[in-house]
Motif scaffolding. Structure first.
Motif, PDB file in Angstrom:
ATOM      1  N   UNK A 195      -5.179   3.340   3.362  1.00  0.00           N
ATOM      2  CA  UNK A 195      -4.776   1.965   3.660  1.00  0.00           C
ATOM      3  C   UNK A 195      -4.107   1.321   2.449  1.00  0.00           C
ATOM      4  N   UNK A 196      -4.603   1.609   1.253  1.00  0.00           N
ATOM      5  CA  UNK A 196      -3.982   1.092   0.033  1.00  0.00           C
ATOM      6  C   UNK A 196      -2.555   1.626  -0.125  1.00  0.00           C
ATOM      7  N   UNK A 197      -2.365   2.902   0.202  1.00  0.00           N
ATOM      8  CA  UNK A 197      -1.027   3.496   0.110  1.00  0.00           C
ATOM      9  C   UNK A 197      -0.086   2.826   1.109  1.00  0.00           C
ATOM     10  N   UNK A 198      -0.568   2.586   2.329  1.00  0.00           N
ATOM     11  CA  UNK A 198       0.249   1.921   3.350  1.00  0.00           C
ATOM     12  C   UNK A 198       0.649   0.526   2.868  1.00  0.00           C
ATOM     13  N   UNK A 199      -0.300  -0.199   2.288  1.00  0.00           N
ATOM     14  CA  UNK A 199      -0.010  -1.543   1.773  1.00  0.00           C
ATOM     15  C   UNK A 199       0.997  -1.481   0.627  1.00  0.00           C
ATOM     16  N   UNK A 200       0.874  -0.465  -0.228  1.00  0.00           N
ATOM     17  CA  UNK A 200       1.806  -0.308  -1.346  1.00  0.00           C
ATOM     18  C   UNK A 200       3.226  -0.043  -0.854  1.00  0.00           C
ATOM     19  N   UNK A 207      12.360   8.094   9.561  1.00  0.00           N
ATOM     20  CA  UNK A 207      11.465   8.516  10.645  1.00  0.00           C
ATOM     21  C   UNK A 207      10.515   9.625  10.200  1.00  0.00           C
ATOM     22  N   UNK A 208      10.197   9.671   8.917  1.00  0.00           N
ATOM     23  CA  UNK A 208       9.238  10.623   8.375  1.00  0.00           C
ATOM     24  C   UNK A 208       8.281   9.888   7.451  1.00  0.00           C
ATOM     25  N   UNK A 209       7.034  10.354   7.412  1.00  0.00           N
ATOM     26  CA  UNK A 209       6.048   9.705   6.564  1.00  0.00           C
ATOM     27  C   UNK A 209       6.378   9.900   5.093  1.00  0.00           C
ATOM     28  N   UNK A 210       6.029   8.903   4.296  1.00  0.00           N
ATOM     29  CA  UNK A 210       6.165   8.997   2.850  1.00  0.00           C
ATOM     30  C   UNK A 210       5.246  10.105   2.335  1.00  0.00           C
ATOM     31  N   UNK A 211       5.679  10.771   1.243  1.00  0.00           N
ATOM     32  CA  UNK A 211       4.886  11.878   0.683  1.00  0.00           C
ATOM     33  C   UNK A 211       3.487  11.420   0.292  1.00  0.00           C
ATOM     34  N   UNK A 212       3.367  10.189  -0.195  1.00  0.00           N
ATOM     35  CA  UNK A 212       2.050   9.661  -0.564  1.00  0.00           C
ATOM     36  C   UNK A 212       1.156   9.506   0.660  1.00  0.00           C
ATOM     37  N   UNK A 213       1.753   9.041   1.754  1.00  0.00           N
ATOM     38  CA  UNK A 213       0.982   8.920   2.991  1.00  0.00           C
ATOM     39  C   UNK A 213       0.538  10.285   3.499  1.00  0.00           C
ATOM     40  N   UNK A 214       1.440  11.250   3.430  1.00  0.00           N
ATOM     41  CA  UNK A 214       1.107  12.599   3.896  1.00  0.00           C
ATOM     42  C   UNK A 214      -0.055  13.187   3.103  1.00  0.00           C
ATOM     43  N   UNK A 215      -0.028  12.993   1.788  1.00  0.00           N
ATOM     44  CA  UNK A 215      -1.089  13.533   0.945  1.00  0.00           C
ATOM     45  C   UNK A 215      -2.438  12.893   1.272  1.00  0.00           C
ATOM     46  N   UNK A 216      -2.450  11.561   1.381  1.00  0.00           N
ATOM     47  CA  UNK A 216      -3.704  10.876   1.676  1.00  0.00           C
ATOM     48  C   UNK A 216      -4.185  11.188   3.093  1.00  0.00           C
ATOM     49  N   UNK A 238       0.741  -2.429  12.481  1.00  0.00           N
ATOM     50  CA  UNK A 238       0.166  -1.591  13.534  1.00  0.00           C
ATOM     51  C   UNK A 238      -0.522  -0.363  12.940  1.00  0.00           C
ATOM     52  N   UNK A 239       0.104   0.231  11.917  1.00  0.00           N
ATOM     53  CA  UNK A 239      -0.494   1.404  11.271  1.00  0.00           C
ATOM     54  C   UNK A 239      -1.840   1.046  10.643  1.00  0.00           C
ATOM     55  N   UNK A 240      -1.904  -0.106   9.976  1.00  0.00           N
ATOM     56  CA  UNK A 240      -3.167  -0.532   9.370  1.00  0.00           C
ATOM     57  C   UNK A 240      -4.225  -0.771  10.437  1.00  0.00           C
TER      58      UNK A 240
END
Length: 229
Positions: A184-189, A111-120, A48-50
């Motif tokens: 999107x690459x970070x989400x897939x990772x 229930x919190x975004x990954x730090x990599x997701x937050x940065x991107x 869903x996020x993608x």
């Protein structure tokens, strides 16, 4: 007396087997439930996020197309009507991003975004703001065009708007799309990592069942020998 001891020993053995079997079953069910949750996370929330990131790209293209239509407008009334739709498109972009944030929060165990997701995501929002500001400047040039006192001034402003939309705004739009691709690459990772954790948990559960089965088989073989002895 001997018969009573044998009966008690058999009773304790049965209880031990029952406890071991119940314990293994509980551990196995918990592990499989965790694996199932992780897989559901991968195929539902992260998917869903993608999809929401895809919606952001789609709305960006629509925003860009609307600005180009405003440049090509042949009358002031057409320009005003087209330009008036831009805030709605911008609002849909913001909503798509918020849906992405909500989906990734639901997908994350804490229930919190990954730090990599937050940065991107921060990079995407910065590039998006720069692009929207640049497009606003294009629209301001066009507003001045329709208020110009001479045809030459109007033509000059229209050409300036075209060049600005093609060079400055176009370059910044590419920057937004590139950042969206990175996000999107970070989400897939991260989804891949969740799947890997699920696979590891499944292997551990399988090994536990195998070891427990061997132990139970050994007990079944050893205890009758001891009782007969």
């Amino acid at each position: 007396m001997h018969a009573l001891e044998v009966t008690l020993r058999i009773g304790w053995t049965s209880c031990l087997f029952s406890i071991v079997i119940i314990g293994c079953g509980w551990i196995g069910s918990q592990t499989l439930s965790h694996v199932d949750q992780d897989l559901r996370t991968i195929y539902a929330e992260y998917t869903m996020a993608a999809a929401d990131l895809g919606h952001v790209n789609g709305e960006l293209i629509r925003y860009r197309t609307t600005v180009l239509r405003a440049i090509e407008a042949e009358t002031k009334a057409d320009f005003v009507r087209i330009a008036a739709s831009l805030p709605n498109v911008h609002s849909r972009i913001d909503k798509a991003i918020q849906r992405f944030v909500d989906a990734t929060n639901d997908a994350s165990p804490g229930k919190n975004m990954d730090a990599r997701e937050l940065e991107e995501l921060k990079n995407v929002q910065q590039r998006l703001t720069a692009y929207i500001d640049s497009s606003h400047y294009t629209i301001e040039l066009l507003k001045n065009r329709w208020e110009a006192k001479s045809a030459n001034e109007a033509s000059r402003l229209r050409k300036a708007a075209e060049e600005h939309a093609a060079k400055d705004a176009g370059r910044k739009l590419i920057g937004v799309t590139l950042e969206l691709d990175r996000l999107l690459e970070v989400v897939a990772e991260i989804a891949g990592e969740v799947r890997k954790e699920a696979d590891v948990s499944l292997r551990i559960a399988t090994m536990e069942f195998m070891v427990t089965s061997v132990l139970l088989a050994a007990l079944v073989l050893i205890l009758p020998v001891r009782r007969s002895g």
